[in-house]
Design an enzyme around this catalytic site. Structure first.
Site, PDB file in Angstrom:
ATOM      1  N   LYS A 268       0.824  -1.211   0.000  1.00  0.00           N
ATOM      2  CA  LYS A 268       0.000   0.000   0.000  1.00  0.00           C
ATOM      3  C   LYS A 268       0.856   1.257   0.000  1.00  0.00           C
ATOM      4  CE  LYS A 268      -4.370  -1.702   1.821  1.00  0.00           C
ATOM      5  NZ  LYS A 268      -5.384  -1.593   2.877  1.00  0.00           N
TER       6      LYS A 268
ATOM      7  N   LYS B  58      -6.889 -12.000  -7.616  1.00  0.00           N
ATOM      8  CA  LYS B  58      -8.218 -11.987  -7.007  1.00  0.00           C
ATOM      9  C   LYS B  58      -9.095 -10.865  -7.578  1.00  0.00           C
ATOM     10  CE  LYS B  58      -9.719 -10.983  -2.408  1.00  0.00           C
ATOM     11  NZ  LYS B  58      -9.391 -10.940  -0.981  1.00  0.00           N
TER      12      LYS B  58
ATOM     13  N   LYS C 203     -12.605  -5.491  -5.050  1.00  0.00           N
ATOM     14  CA  LYS C 203     -13.688  -4.521  -5.027  1.00  0.00           C
ATOM     15  C   LYS C 203     -13.181  -3.107  -5.246  1.00  0.00           C
ATOM     16  CE  LYS C 203     -14.495  -4.265   0.058  1.00  0.00           C
ATOM     17  NZ  LYS C 203     -13.587  -3.211   0.369  1.00  0.00           N
TER      18      LYS C 203
END
Ligand code: TRP
Length: 338
Positions: free
Chosen positions: A116, A202, A205
């Site tokens: 991140k 993956k 979202k």
């Protein structure tokens, strides 16, 4: 006394991005099955979400949207404790305490922090660094036995366990630990849905590429289009081989997760037909699967007063569990009781 008490399952979801088919098949749907057997708590972790910049209006709308979608997916707000993290002050309070029992060296090893901070080089804030400690507080406050999380959160859960064990060793008696040491509950293989454009990662979202994910609120046309464009391979054979044919394997997993059809049966059914019909069948199954969820969503989201009542009750029930735990922690630390 506690023999008949159900074990606590707790998970947190960041109200950011948009909920996907992957969230539904990999997580939400399983949570519905847990609601009879466990005492389940699900938090919309807004405190975690502000570790990245959020538009306040969008954040608030997302919280209602996510809550309404959970309920639409079958999570019963009576049987589950559905709440907003910031409504229960004990989360931030316990996080402070746990900060003093978490080593900087441990946080330095967190791979998600490294990822991140690379992606947000202009906003590497202390909250982002401390994120796993707040997550540990979320979990440990509720005497949680099991934590349903994806693979990407395993390291954070491991840290929560280490901190709990460390704290217990200092302040607990062997027969009376302060914290229960939580176990992960990793979804079964095949329940992990990958991106349609990037089938080796993956389905996320918070993906920027619209066509990589199917969102729970996507209409039939969008769903059809996304599956039509889904990445496969230069072959034409519907066969389950995740390494060699990740795109096709992912589509097969989606279809199988929805209809229960085995990979062999699918392989036989689509033999010699190329990918067109197969993709259309997957799209059709997804559209039918999401239709009732979307219909319920409309009604539930339309009743904002009802959603507020759910959150009010959720916050009260969560606080009733969390506050005695926080009081116990303060007590063993030597703080004067209030
Ligand atoms: N970090 C989790 C995620 O991004 C969200 C989360 C916050 C969580 N607190 C939690 C998950 C507690 C499980 C338990 O997915």
């Amino acid at each position: 006394m506690t023999q008949t008490k159900k074990q606590v399952v707790l998970s947190g979801i960041q109200p950011s991005g948009r909920l996907t088919l992957g969230n539904y098949l990999g997580a939400l749907r399983n949570w519905v099955r847990l609601q009879e057997q466990y005492d389940c708590c699900y938090a919309l972790v807004d405190l975690h979400t502000i570790t990245a910049r959020q538009d306040p209006k969008v954040l608030r709308e997302r919280c209602y949207e996510f809550l309404a979608l959970y309920i639409a997916c079958g999570l019963d707000p009576q049987k589950n404790v559905l709440f907003v993290q910031s409504h229960v002050a004990a989360h931030a309070q316990l996080a402070w305490v746990l900060n003093c029992y978490t080593m900087v060296g441990e946080l330095n090893r967190m791979t998600q922090f490294k990822d991140k901070s690379q992606k947000n080089a202009d906003n590497i804030n202390a909250g982002l660094y401390d994120y796993p400690v707040l997550m540990a507080a979320d979990i440990l406050l509720y005497d949680t036995a099991k934590v349903p999380v994806g693979d990407d959160q395993k390291q954070h859960l491991e840290l929560a366990r280490d901190v709990a064990i460390r704290f217990n060793n200092i302040y607990g008696a062997p027969d009376k630990p302060v914290f229960r040491v939580p176990e992960p509950m990793i979804p079964p293989v095949g329940a992990r849905i990958m991106g349609l454009q990037e089938p080796t990662a993956k389905m996320s979202k918070s993906d920027d590429a619209e066509s990589n994910a199917v969102y729970l609120l996507d209409g039939p046309d969008a769903i059809e289009r996304k599956f039509k464009r889904a990445v496969t391979d230069s072959g034409a054979e519907v066969r389950y081989a995740p390494e060699e044919k990740p795109g096709v394997a992912n589509l097969m997993s989606i279809l199988s997760a929805i209809t229960g059809e085995s990979f062999e049966a699918m392989q036989a059914r689509f033999a010699g037909q190329g990918y067109g019909k197969f993709k259309a069948a997957v799209a059709e199954a997804v559209i039918e699967c999401l239709k009732p969820v979307q219909a319920r969503y409309k009604d539930i989201r339309g009743d904002e007063a009802g959603l507020k009542r759910v959150l009010q009750s959720g916050a009260e029930r969560a606080a009733a569990k969390a506050e005695p735990m926080l009081a116990r922690v303060h007590d063993v630390l030597g703080f004067i009781p209030k």
